[in-house]
Design a protein around this motif. Structure first.
Motif, PDB file in Angstrom:
ATOM      1  N   ASN A   1       0.804  -1.226   0.000  1.00 45.11           N
ATOM      2  CA  ASN A   1       0.000   0.000   0.000  1.00 45.11           C
ATOM      3  C   ASN A   1       0.834   1.272   0.000  1.00 45.11           C
ATOM      4  N   ILE A   2       1.977   1.248   0.673  1.00 48.42           N
ATOM      5  CA  ILE A   2       2.797   2.450   0.760  1.00 48.42           C
ATOM      6  C   ILE A   2       3.289   2.865  -0.622  1.00 48.42           C
ATOM      7  N   THR A   3       3.713   1.887  -1.412  1.00 49.61           N
ATOM      8  CA  THR A   3       4.141   2.186  -2.783  1.00 49.61           C
ATOM      9  C   THR A   3       2.983   2.750  -3.588  1.00 49.61           C
ATOM     10  N   ALA A   4       1.799   2.202  -3.381  1.00 49.34           N
ATOM     11  CA  ALA A   4       0.608   2.680  -4.088  1.00 49.34           C
ATOM     12  C   ALA A   4       0.304   4.133  -3.729  1.00 49.34           C
ATOM     13  N   LEU A   5       0.408   4.458  -2.444  1.00 53.01           N
ATOM     14  CA  LEU A   5       0.137   5.835  -2.007  1.00 53.01           C
ATOM     15  C   LEU A   5       1.182   6.806  -2.539  1.00 53.01           C
ATOM     16  N   ASN A   6       2.425   6.371  -2.577  1.00 58.05           N
ATOM     17  CA  ASN A   6       3.476   7.225  -3.137  1.00 58.05           C
ATOM     18  C   ASN A   6       3.224   7.506  -4.614  1.00 58.05           C
ATOM     19  N   ASP A   7       2.772   6.494  -5.336  1.00 61.54           N
ATOM     20  CA  ASP A   7       2.474   6.666  -6.756  1.00 61.54           C
ATOM     21  C   ASP A   7       1.260   7.569  -6.947  1.00 61.54           C
ATOM     22  N   LEU A   8       0.306   7.460  -6.038  1.00 58.80           N
ATOM     23  CA  LEU A   8      -0.870   8.337  -6.091  1.00 58.80           C
ATOM     24  C   LEU A   8      -0.443   9.788  -5.908  1.00 58.80           C
ATOM     25  N   GLU A   9       0.423  10.038  -4.944  1.00 54.73           N
ATOM     26  CA  GLU A   9       0.899  11.397  -4.693  1.00 54.73           C
ATOM     27  C   GLU A   9       1.610  11.968  -5.919  1.00 54.73           C
ATOM     28  N   LEU A  10       2.332  11.098  -6.650  1.00 57.12           N
ATOM     29  CA  LEU A  10       3.076  11.533  -7.828  1.00 57.12           C
ATOM     30  C   LEU A  10       2.203  11.616  -9.083  1.00 57.12           C
ATOM     31  N   GLY A  11       0.953  11.166  -8.969  1.00 57.78           N
ATOM     32  CA  GLY A  11       0.055  11.243 -10.113  1.00 57.78           C
ATOM     33  C   GLY A  11       0.041  10.015 -11.001  1.00 57.78           C
ATOM     34  N   GLY A  12       0.653   8.920 -10.543  1.00 57.95           N
ATOM     35  CA  GLY A  12       0.686   7.695 -11.339  1.00 57.95           C
ATOM     36  C   GLY A  12      -0.666   7.021 -11.457  1.00 57.95           C
ATOM     37  N   VAL A  13      -1.505   7.209 -10.448  1.00 60.55           N
ATOM     38  CA  VAL A  13      -2.884   6.714 -10.471  1.00 60.55           C
ATOM     39  C   VAL A  13      -3.779   7.828  -9.939  1.00 60.55           C
ATOM     40  N   ASP A  14      -5.079   7.683 -10.167  1.00 62.10           N
ATOM     41  CA  ASP A  14      -6.019   8.713  -9.738  1.00 62.10           C
ATOM     42  C   ASP A  14      -6.536   8.491  -8.317  1.00 62.10           C
ATOM     43  N   ALA A  15      -6.468   7.245  -7.849  1.00 62.91           N
ATOM     44  CA  ALA A  15      -6.942   6.912  -6.506  1.00 62.91           C
ATOM     45  C   ALA A  15      -6.384   5.554  -6.117  1.00 62.91           C
ATOM     46  N   VAL A  16      -6.419   5.262  -4.822  1.00 58.54           N
ATOM     47  CA  VAL A  16      -5.994   3.959  -4.315  1.00 58.54           C
ATOM     48  C   VAL A  16      -7.099   3.416  -3.416  1.00 58.54           C
ATOM     49  N   VAL A  17      -7.462   2.156  -3.625  1.00 55.72           N
ATOM     50  CA  VAL A  17      -8.402   1.479  -2.731  1.00 55.72           C
ATOM     51  C   VAL A  17      -7.576   0.723  -1.696  1.00 55.72           C
ATOM     52  N   MET A  18      -7.864   0.949  -0.415  1.00 55.11           N
ATOM     53  CA  MET A  18      -7.070   0.320   0.641  1.00 55.11           C
ATOM     54  C   MET A  18      -7.794   0.375   1.983  1.00 55.11           C
ATOM     55  N   ASP A  19      -7.178  -0.186   2.998  1.00 58.71           N
ATOM     56  CA  ASP A  19      -7.745  -0.223   4.347  1.00 58.71           C
ATOM     57  C   ASP A  19      -7.779   1.169   4.953  1.00 58.71           C
ATOM     58  N   SER A  20      -8.910   1.521   5.535  1.00 59.72           N
ATOM     59  CA  SER A  20      -9.060   2.845   6.143  1.00 59.72           C
ATOM     60  C   SER A  20      -8.088   3.038   7.304  1.00 59.72           C
ATOM     61  N   VAL A  21      -7.846   1.984   8.085  1.00 57.70           N
ATOM     62  CA  VAL A  21      -6.937   2.071   9.227  1.00 57.70           C
ATOM     63  C   VAL A  21      -5.536   2.469   8.770  1.00 57.70           C
ATOM     64  N   VAL A  22      -5.071   1.842   7.703  1.00 58.02           N
ATOM     65  CA  VAL A  22      -3.729   2.117   7.195  1.00 58.02           C
ATOM     66  C   VAL A  22      -3.672   3.483   6.521  1.00 58.02           C
TER      67      VAL A  22
END
Length: 270
Positions: A180-201
């Motif tokens: 998930n951390i890699t996914a969020l980093n890519d989201l911040e950089l604009g690689g994807v438009d959104a990330v689906v993941m656990d709310s707690v994390v």
């Protein structure tokens, strides 16, 4: 007459052998708790990039909410604790082959998992949510139509998306990540438009990283976390469940929860 008797005896013997072959083999005794105590170590399988439940700190030590709980469980079992990072997409295989004793790291309880594994009762509630960039134009699930969405491969996020056909069909593309951390980093950089993941994390990562990200209010799926053991390891599962309930009663769980979340969000025994 004797010939008929002999034939009948042979037929009866064959039928008896056939019926004997149909009998179920006696179930293997459940020695899971005794075997673990005999080995002297409790091996927990986890994704070590899943804060705040299980992740590596600045000194590369594995820490987190689940880790603190599991260490105390191991102590009360009278054994050592070992955190074993695994490939999350192959977690069930790691368990069934005996490389780990349990899967304990934000492991969502599902009907399929309860059928194939021995799951504990829920210890924490969670939800699958959509994480987006601030002012990125996505404020509800329907706004994700035609967008590229990221998620962790083999995760409950993938299950949540695939089980919501209308949502899945509306997407332009799915991008899979190892964590998930890699996914969020890519989201911040604009690689994807959104990330689906656990709310707690998601909530924890956003709060500690100050990333310009937000969680969409509309939830994709509500769920609960449990601990997964091999189907045959019921005694071990039950003992861990009992210890967790004891820890809830004596305030240990509340202390761990306050450390990581600022309040007691445990659902053990509730």
């Amino acid at each position: 007459m004797k010939k008929i008797t002999v034939i009948a005896s042979v037929v009866l013997a064959v039928l008896s052998l056939g019926l004997a072959g149909c009998k179920k083999a006696p179930a293997k005794a459940d020695n899971s708790l005794e075997e673990l105590k005999g080995r002297g170590v409790f091996v927990l399988g986890l994704d070590d990039s899943f804060p705040p439940l299980g992740f590596r700190d600045a000194d590369n030590n594995i820490t987190g909410y689940d880790i603190d709980l599991a260490k105390e469980v191991a102590s009360r079992l009278g054994v050592e604790f070992k955190a074993q990072p695994i490939d999350w997409s192959a977690k069930e295989m790691e368990l069934t082959t005996g490389k780990i004793d349990c899967i304990w790291n934000g492991f969502t309880i599902t009907d399929e998992r309860e059928e194939s594994l021995s799951m504990t009762k829920p210890y924490l509630n969670n939800a699958q949510v959509l994480v987006v960039r601030k002012n990125g134009g996505i404020e509800k699930l329907s706004d994700a139509a035609g967008k590229t969405i990221g998620l962790q491969k083999g995760s409950s996020a993938q299950d949540a998306v695939e089980s919501n056909k209308d949502f899945a069909d509306s997407l332009k593309n799915l991008v899979f990540y190892n964590d998930n951390i890699t996914a969020l980093n890519d989201l911040e950089l604009g690689g994807v438009d959104a990330v689906v993941m656990d709310s707690v994390v998601a909530a924890y990562d956003i709060s500690v990283s100050n990333k310009p990200l937000v969680i969409v209010d509309e939830v994709l799926a509500n769920e609960a976390y449990g601990i997964g053991f091999r189907k045959t390891d019921v005694k071990l599962r039950d003992e861990v469940q009992k210890i967790l309930e004891d820890m809830e009663k004596d305030g240990t769980v509340a202390s761990v929860s306050n450390k990581w979340f600022g309040k007691n969000i445990s659902v053990i025994g509730k």
